[in-house]
Design an enzyme around this catalytic site. Structure first.
Site, mmCIF file in Angstrom:
data_model
loop_
_atom_site.group_PDB
_atom_site.id
_atom_site.type_symbol
_atom_site.label_atom_id
_atom_site.label_comp_id
_atom_site.label_asym_id
_atom_site.label_seq_id
_atom_site.Cartn_x
_atom_site.Cartn_y
_atom_site.Cartn_z
ATOM 1 N N GLU A 209 6.194 -4.335 14.183
ATOM 2 C CA GLU A 209 5.660 -3.927 15.530
ATOM 3 C C GLU A 209 5.670 -2.343 15.835
ATOM 4 O O GLU A 209 6.852 -2.037 15.695
ATOM 5 C CB GLU A 209 6.294 -4.731 16.836
ATOM 6 C CG GLU A 209 5.917 -6.188 16.774
ATOM 7 C CD GLU A 209 6.422 -6.991 17.938
ATOM 8 O OE1 GLU A 209 6.445 -6.242 19.028
ATOM 9 O OE2 GLU A 209 6.966 -8.090 17.921
ATOM 10 N N GLU B 174 12.816 -10.431 17.435
ATOM 11 C CA GLU B 174 13.635 -9.595 18.470
ATOM 12 C C GLU B 174 14.976 -10.368 19.037
ATOM 13 O O GLU B 174 14.752 -10.342 20.178
ATOM 14 C CB GLU B 174 12.594 -8.964 19.628
ATOM 15 C CG GLU B 174 11.680 -8.127 18.924
ATOM 16 C CD GLU B 174 11.084 -7.078 20.113
ATOM 17 O OE1 GLU B 174 10.891 -7.574 21.110
ATOM 18 O OE2 GLU B 174 10.412 -6.250 19.660
HETATM 19 O O1 AHR Z 1 3.958 -6.742 21.468
HETATM 20 C C1 AHR Z 1 4.418 -7.162 22.828
HETATM 21 C C2 AHR Z 1 5.840 -7.524 22.750
HETATM 22 O O2 AHR Z 1 6.759 -6.564 22.157
HETATM 23 C C3 AHR Z 1 6.117 -8.780 21.727
HETATM 24 O O3 AHR Z 1 6.038 -9.884 22.134
HETATM 25 C C4 AHR Z 1 7.615 -8.459 21.506
HETATM 26 O O4 AHR Z 1 8.177 -9.069 20.094
HETATM 27 C C5 AHR Z 1 7.856 -6.820 21.598
HETATM 28 O O5 AHR Z 1 8.865 -6.747 22.524
#
Ligand code: AHR
Length: 502
Positions: A291, A173
């Site tokens: 994610e 990210e």
């Molecule tokens: O999964 C929780 C957080 O969400 C992670 O650390 C990050 O990559 C995202 O913003």
């Protein structure tokens, strides 16, 4: 009663579902690692301090990759802190989550855990405070057989054979201002390209994932993705996208999260293909949705500098599991371009599995649709042709009330239909047309539904919400005529139907 018809045609293939679509994520965050997977003073841990109950639950899920070690944590993490004798490892501040990191688990230990759970590591290199050199050194430490400084150190630390980590995330990210050493798209693109060169020149068999957008709602989306790809297209193999959903008070909007996710994937794919055209490239860029989940971001708890505090421990209800099922359907319906998808995360932290220190564990509602996907999603996904009613939602306008995906497994001679009825009021009289498969027989049908959409599981009531597998008696009563099945999909229900091809 709604009326729905879905036709599934054998030759109408979307794409192969890679086993990496059934992946997850463990970050050194909260209790994901400490008292999640690793608890050396737990009464039922193994010789390496791993919780046996968790190993069993993860094995049962049948996931392939586990992304590690982060997440936001990654961007301030020095992987060298997590190797060597445990009593010599430094205790550090984790500034991403404002906790104390003891480094009692690092890459070697995590590799041991993946050996026990039958999973593989999706590696990650730090592009925040980390350098291009650190990235190359980590690949050398993990993948180089021996005879060099880093590979010999791995051997000295107890692992003679290299780990063979095949896929690596190049940062996390990096578009997010919350990220340690956040960069703009040009600076990240340039740094990522140099890191990939260093990593692939260490092991030319690896694949690399560059950071795309942290969400479709980011102000820089999709420009960030375009710019990053313009820098890295020739060397990268995947671009990552992330997206979390939550119920902000409008259930119909929330249940339509599948639609939002679908649009995100389509726009990201189009962005990749734009850069492909610009570069006159023959290569097609794949997406790593590394994610995805439901996350109630408002629920974040206040805490001081603690070791493994209870962070992001969402307790999901039945409605969450249904919205989650819609996302499973979207991912399967994009198997031609989404080749990796990581449920974020796996244990305790926004997770399908919850543990209690020194005690047991239970599975959350979202565990069921995730397990269904991992277990029955193998094969090629087929394009379902659906006729159903539309629902009007505030955020997305008209969206279908009933959604499907279909997976054909030639080896096992099965077709699996995943179906979500998002209507909270109406059952759907549904025809499933499988006539193109010659003879078929309904062999399995599981349903996740209930009268109380706010019902949850807990240590006290671990089976309050669970999928029900319908018995042979029910299956034998399902009407069938020349490969067209008539079933009723209950209101607000997640269904998995398997058909044997005779
Ligand atoms: O999964 C929780 C957080 O969400 C992670 O650390 C990050 O990559 C995202 O913003």
């Amino acid at each position: 009663m709604m009326k729905t018809k879905v036709s599934v045609v054998k030759d109408f293939v979307i794409g192969k579902v890679e086993d990496t679509l059934f992946s997850s994520f463990i970050e050194q965050l909260g209790r994901a690692v400490y008292t999640g997977i690793y608890e050396p003073d737990h009464p039922d841990c193994d010789d390496k301090g791993f919780r046996k109950d968790v190993v069993k639950l993860v094995k049962d899920l049948g996931i392939s990759l586990v992304r590690y070690p982060g997440g936001n944590f990654l961007s301030g993490y020095d992987w060298k802190d997590g190797i060597g004798p445990r009593d010599k490892r430094p205790v550090r501040l984790d500034r991403a989550w404002k906790t104390i990191e003891t480094n009692q688990v690092g890459i070697d230990d995590f590799y041991d855990w993946t050996q026990r759970t039958g999973t593989r590591i999706l590696g990650a290199v730090n592009m925040g405070t980390g350098t291009v050199q650190d990235a190359g050194d980590l690949v050398e430490y993990c993948n180089y057989p021996g005879g060099t400084y880093w590979s010999d150190l791995r051997r000295k630390n107890g692992h003679d054979k290299p780990y063979g980590i095949k896929t690596w995330c190049v940062g996390n990210e990096m578009d997010g201002p919350w990220q340690i050493c956040h960069l703009d798209a040009h600076d990240y693109g340039k740094k990522a390209l140099e890191a990939i060169k260093m990593m692939k020149w260490t092991d030319d068999s690896i694949k690399c994932v560059v950071c795309g957008s942290a969400a479709s709602t980011m102000p820089t989306y999709p420009e960030w993705d375009r710019i990053v790809l313009e820098h890295t297209y020739d060397m990268a193999d995947y671009i990552s996208i992330h997206r979390y959903f939550e119920n902000l008070g409008d259930d119909d909007d929330f249940l339509a999260s599948f639609y939002d996710m679908d649009q995100f994937i389509k726009t990201s794919t189009a962005t990749c293909d734009y850069v492909k055209a610009l570069k006159r490239s023959k290569k097609t860029m794949m997406l790593s949705f590394d994610e995805w989940n439901i996350w109630y971001q408002k629920n974040q708890t206040e805490h001081g500098w603690e070791k493994a505090p209870r962070l992001l421990e969402d307790n999901y209800n039945l409605l969450d599991a249904l919205a989650f099922g819609g996302m499973v359907i979207t991912l399967l319906n994009h198997s031609d371009r989404v080749k990796i998808a990581c449920l974020a995360q796996l244990i305790n932290v926004i997770a399908p599995i919850t543990t209690e220190p020194k005690k047991g564990s239970f599975v959350q509602t979202i565990y069921y649709p995730f397990k269904d996907m991992c277990r029955f999603g193998k094969g090629v996904s087929l394009q379902p042709v659906v006729r159903t009613e539309n629902k009007i939602t505030k955020s997305y306008g008209e969206v279908p009330a009933v959604v499907f995906s279909a997976v054909y497994n030639e080896e096992e001679k099965t077709v699996t239909i995943f179906a979500l009825n998002t209507s909270k009021n109406d059952d759907s009289e549904t025809e499933i047309d499988l006539a193109s498969f010659a003879d078929t027989k309904l062999s399995y049908w599981s349903v996740l539904c209930g009268t109380d959409l706010s019902a949850r599981n807990s240590f006290e009531k671990p089976d309050n919400v669970k999928s029900e597998i319908l018995n042979e008696g029910v299956l034998s009563k399902v009407e069938q005529n020349k490969g067209v099945y008539k079933i009723q999909l209950k209101k607000a229900s997640w269904n998995v139907l398997r058909f044997n091809i005779c």
